[in-house]
Scaffold this motif. Structure first.
Motif, PDB file in Angstrom:
ATOM      1  N   LEU A  10       0.847  -1.129   0.068  1.00  0.00           N
ATOM      2  CA  LEU A  10      -0.005  -0.002  -0.050  1.00  0.00           C
ATOM      3  C   LEU A  10       0.864   1.254   0.044  1.00  0.00           C
ATOM      4  CD1 LEU A  10      -2.912  -0.963   2.502  1.00  0.00           C
ATOM      5  CD2 LEU A  10      -3.013  -0.918  -0.025  1.00  0.00           C
ATOM      6  N   HIS A  11       0.530   1.988  -0.726  1.00  0.00           N
ATOM      7  CA  HIS A  11       1.167   3.386  -1.082  1.00  0.00           C
ATOM      8  C   HIS A  11       2.412   3.356  -1.679  1.00  0.00           C
ATOM      9  CE1 HIS A  11       2.237   7.646  -0.717  1.00  0.00           C
ATOM     10  NE2 HIS A  11       3.351   7.374  -0.004  1.00  0.00           N
ATOM     11  N   ALA A  12       3.453   2.816  -1.099  1.00  0.00           N
ATOM     12  CA  ALA A  12       4.902   2.547  -1.856  1.00  0.00           C
ATOM     13  C   ALA A  12       5.468   1.262  -1.444  1.00  0.00           C
ATOM     14  CB  ALA A  12       5.899   3.785  -0.870  1.00  0.00           C
ATOM     15  N   ARG A  13       6.293   0.933  -2.497  1.00  0.00           N
ATOM     16  CA  ARG A  13       7.014  -0.314  -2.485  1.00  0.00           C
ATOM     17  C   ARG A  13       8.349  -0.321  -2.879  1.00  0.00           C
ATOM     18  NH1 ARG A  13       5.064  -6.182  -5.002  1.00  0.00           N
ATOM     19  NH2 ARG A  13       5.625  -7.445  -3.243  1.00  0.00           N
ATOM     20  N   GLY A  14       9.413  -0.789  -2.403  1.00  0.00           N
ATOM     21  CA  GLY A  14      10.836  -0.880  -2.556  1.00  0.00           C
ATOM     22  C   GLY A  14      11.511   0.367  -2.216  1.00  0.00           C
ATOM     23  N   PRO A  15      12.447   1.030  -2.662  1.00  0.00           N
ATOM     24  CA  PRO A  15      12.871   2.215  -2.344  1.00  0.00           C
ATOM     25  C   PRO A  15      12.040   3.329  -2.430  1.00  0.00           C
ATOM     26  CG  PRO A  15      14.804   1.017  -3.790  1.00  0.00           C
ATOM     27  CD  PRO A  15      13.274   0.227  -3.871  1.00  0.00           C
ATOM     28  N   MET A  16      12.134   4.088  -1.284  1.00  0.00           N
ATOM     29  CA  MET A  16      11.310   5.333  -1.161  1.00  0.00           C
ATOM     30  C   MET A  16      12.104   6.705  -1.658  1.00  0.00           C
ATOM     31  SD  MET A  16       8.772   4.074   1.990  1.00  0.00           S
ATOM     32  CE  MET A  16       8.012   5.773   2.098  1.00  0.00           C
ATOM     33  N   GLY A  17      11.718   7.208  -2.585  1.00  0.00           N
ATOM     34  CA  GLY A  17      12.222   8.571  -2.795  1.00  0.00           C
ATOM     35  C   GLY A  17      11.261   9.704  -2.540  1.00  0.00           C
ATOM     36  N   LEU A  18      11.572  10.605  -3.400  1.00  0.00           N
ATOM     37  CA  LEU A  18      10.524  11.979  -3.494  1.00  0.00           C
ATOM     38  C   LEU A  18       9.079  11.462  -3.580  1.00  0.00           C
ATOM     39  CD1 LEU A  18      12.956  14.482  -5.294  1.00  0.00           C
ATOM     40  CD2 LEU A  18      12.746  13.991  -2.802  1.00  0.00           C
ATOM     41  N   ASP A  19       9.007  10.803  -4.875  1.00  0.00           N
ATOM     42  CA  ASP A  19       7.504  10.473  -5.250  1.00  0.00           C
ATOM     43  C   ASP A  19       6.794   9.946  -3.986  1.00  0.00           C
ATOM     44  OD1 ASP A  19       7.730  11.889  -7.753  1.00  0.00           O
ATOM     45  OD2 ASP A  19       8.337   9.959  -8.821  1.00  0.00           O
ATOM     46  N   GLU A  20       7.490   8.901  -3.511  1.00  0.00           N
ATOM     47  CA  GLU A  20       6.804   8.188  -2.363  1.00  0.00           C
ATOM     48  C   GLU A  20       6.470   9.128  -1.040  1.00  0.00           C
ATOM     49  OE1 GLU A  20       8.237   5.816  -5.281  1.00  0.00           O
ATOM     50  OE2 GLU A  20       9.389   7.124  -3.991  1.00  0.00           O
ATOM     51  N   LEU A  21       6.778  10.253  -1.127  1.00  0.00           N
ATOM     52  CA  LEU A  21       6.756  11.333   0.152  1.00  0.00           C
ATOM     53  C   LEU A  21       5.796  12.127  -0.169  1.00  0.00           C
ATOM     54  CD1 LEU A  21      10.331  11.659   1.419  1.00  0.00           C
ATOM     55  CD2 LEU A  21       8.493  10.415   2.673  1.00  0.00           C
ATOM     56  N   THR A  22       4.941  11.740  -1.153  1.00  0.00           N
ATOM     57  CA  THR A  22       3.682  12.672  -1.485  1.00  0.00           C
ATOM     58  C   THR A  22       2.426  11.967  -1.354  1.00  0.00           C
ATOM     59  OG1 THR A  22       3.852  12.292  -3.900  1.00  0.00           O
ATOM     60  CG2 THR A  22       5.174  14.130  -2.978  1.00  0.00           C
ATOM     61  N   SER A  23       1.391  12.709  -1.146  1.00  0.00           N
ATOM     62  CA  SER A  23      -0.124  12.258  -1.479  1.00  0.00           C
ATOM     63  C   SER A  23      -0.557  13.040  -2.716  1.00  0.00           C
ATOM     64  CB  SER A  23      -0.694  12.242  -0.236  1.00  0.00           C
ATOM     65  OG  SER A  23      -2.025  11.725  -0.271  1.00  0.00           O
ATOM     66  N   TYR A  24      -1.821  13.283  -2.517  1.00  0.00           N
ATOM     67  CA  TYR A  24      -2.512  14.135  -3.573  1.00  0.00           C
ATOM     68  C   TYR A  24      -3.664  14.723  -3.224  1.00  0.00           C
ATOM     69  CZ  TYR A  24      -5.347   9.832  -4.543  1.00  0.00           C
ATOM     70  OH  TYR A  24      -6.257   8.712  -4.582  1.00  0.00           O
ATOM     71  N   LYS A  25      -4.318  15.724  -3.552  1.00  0.00           N
ATOM     72  CA  LYS A  25      -5.631  16.292  -3.295  1.00  0.00           C
ATOM     73  C   LYS A  25      -6.197  16.501  -4.609  1.00  0.00           C
ATOM     74  CE  LYS A  25      -3.928  21.070  -2.257  1.00  0.00           C
ATOM     75  NZ  LYS A  25      -3.803  22.072  -1.080  1.00  0.00           N
ATOM     76  N   TRP A  26      -7.582  16.415  -4.723  1.00  0.00           N
ATOM     77  CA  TRP A  26      -8.125  16.996  -5.693  1.00  0.00           C
ATOM     78  C   TRP A  26      -8.574  18.560  -5.857  1.00  0.00           C
ATOM     79  CZ3 TRP A  26      -9.456  13.025  -9.245  1.00  0.00           C
ATOM     80  CH2 TRP A  26      -9.234  11.840  -8.921  1.00  0.00           C
TER      81      TRP A  26
END
Length: 421
Positions: free
Chosen positions: A395-411
């Motif tokens: 869920l949310h992130a898998r493997g090495p976590m960099g910049l993209d994995e430290l973001t969520s999103y909003k509508w």
């Protein structure tokens, strides 16, 4: 901010939450300048950091598997600094338009990447994490609340002091980096910081990860524990296999991508002495199953060769130890990996395209390899600049976590007076 041991933790979590609102106004130019200057400052303050690191090392036995992770050197500080420069040079994922559409009613709807908010990290004897996590969080507009272990207390404080000095130079709120005391009470407070900390990431042993998962009241991203296998297939190239296995086991034994178990196709059993011969020069102690033991006992050094028991399979050694098992075929290897893997990194050495495709498709792990060392499972090696950890969940992130994995999103929804009937 570095917190003293006598404190109201809730107060400081509130300050971290408040600080997260200030980061969104920083320009990309300022963010990158801070990280570049921090890289220079860490190198400039290397002597002080190493002096504090020596205090931590003096408390830990050299034979402890965590000793290598704890130990800093001029070269390792330079590597940390290089990672910071790499992060500064990456594109920010913030504000990225993930999707963009206009509905029939003319509502314009965009899905836009945003920071997670306040990221908590609990970690053991890894002072590099202090700088790595700060850099990735800062680049993505997140506040970092860090809880390091007592094993690295002096080292973490030294790195945090340098970070805060650079933040002061730019007149940026110090609370964008909070280093909690090494005491256990700080861990308990962080696990219960619901409403202040948005996500918690443990980095360390399986016992630490299990404890955080079982006791946290805030969302957890599991990272770290690696029970790593490499399967030498019937068609495996012997020279490739020798170098890949040696590198995966000995490059750095204390990291989570280090090799723990070699699986060998039964039809290549008598190549095993040559396949594993470099490991003897590396002083690697083997725990071999019955078939492999019989073949190895006439060639591998006796003081480094042991008969395996069931406990040696499914073990993350974090030392110069390696399990060896003979399997009937690819299916046997896949079954063994499915049973024992921690879903971190798994590899096949093969020249058979069909076997490679089946292995890469069927193995359930964050990173799967064909004819390469699992030592590459690393954020910097994957082009992420640095990493906040290696997620072994889905869920949310898998493997090495960099910049993209430290973001969520909003509508983001724009209208012109539309109302819903």
């Amino acid at each position: 901010m570095v917190k003293k041991k006598t404190m109201n933790y809730k107060q400081y979590f509130e300050m971290a939450k408040q600080a997260s609102r200030t980061l969104v106004s920083l320009s990309k130019e300022t963010t990158d300048a801070v990280l570049t200057d921090l890289a220079e400052a860490l190198v400039a303050n290397a002597a002080e950091i190493l002096s504090e690191n020596a205090k931590d090392l003096a408390k830990m036995p050299v034979e402890d598997p965590k000793y290598d992770r704890l130990k800093l050197s001029t070269a390792r500080i330079a590597d940390i600094a290089n990672d910071l420069v790499n992060v500064a040079g990456l594109n920010s994922p913030l504000g990225k338009i993930i999707s963009d559409k206009t509905l029939d009613n003319q509502l314009h709807i965009q899905k836009v990447s945003v920071p997670l908010g306040v990221v908590g990290v609990i970690y053991e004897a890894r002072p590099n994490v202090t700088a790595d996590v700060f850099s990735l969080c800062f680049k993505t507009g997140n506040v970092a609340v860090l809880k390091g272990g007592s094993d690295a207390e002096f080292s973490n404080l030294a790195v945090a002091r340098v970070i805060h000095q650079v933040l002061d130079r730019y007149k940026i709120n110090r609370d964008v980096l909070t280093l909690l005391p090494a005491e256990r009470a700080a861990t308990e407070a962080l696990l219960n910081a619901r409403g202040f900390v948005d996500v918690l990431i443990p980095r360390g042993s399986q016992s630490l990860i299990n404890y955080v998962r079982e006791n946290s009241k805030i969302p957890v991203i599991e990272t770290g524990a690696g029970i790593v296998h490499t399967y030498f297939d019937e068609s495996g190239d012997l020279e490739k296999g020798k170098s890949i296995i040696f590198n995966a086991k000995t490059r750095r034994v204390s990291v989570c991508n280090a090799l723990d178990c070699v699986l060998v196709n039964e039809n290549r059993l008598y190549d095993l002495p040559e396949l594993l011969s470099p490991l003897a020069d590396g002083n690697v102690e083997l725990y071999a199953d019955e078939k492999s033991f019989e073949v190895l006992k006439s060639s591998y050094p006796a003081h480094l060769l042991n008969q395996a028991t069931s406990e040696h399979f499914g073990t993350e050694f974090l030392s110069l130890k390696l399990a060896v098992k003979v399997v009937d075929n690819l299916a046997g290897a896949l079954n063994h990996i499915a049973h024992y893997s921690s879903k971190h990194s798994e590899a096949i050495i093969s020249e058979n395209a069909d076997n490679i495709a089946q292995f890469l498709n069927e193995v359930d792990a964050a990173a799967v390899y064909a004819n390469a060392s699992t030592g590459f499972t690393d954020g910097a090696q994957f082009g992420l600049g640095a990493e906040i950890g290696i997620s072994t969940q889905k869920l949310h992130a898998r493997g090495p976590m960099g910049l993209d994995e430290l973001t969520s999103y909003k509508w983001v929804v724009r209208g012109d007076g539309q109302v819903r009937g």
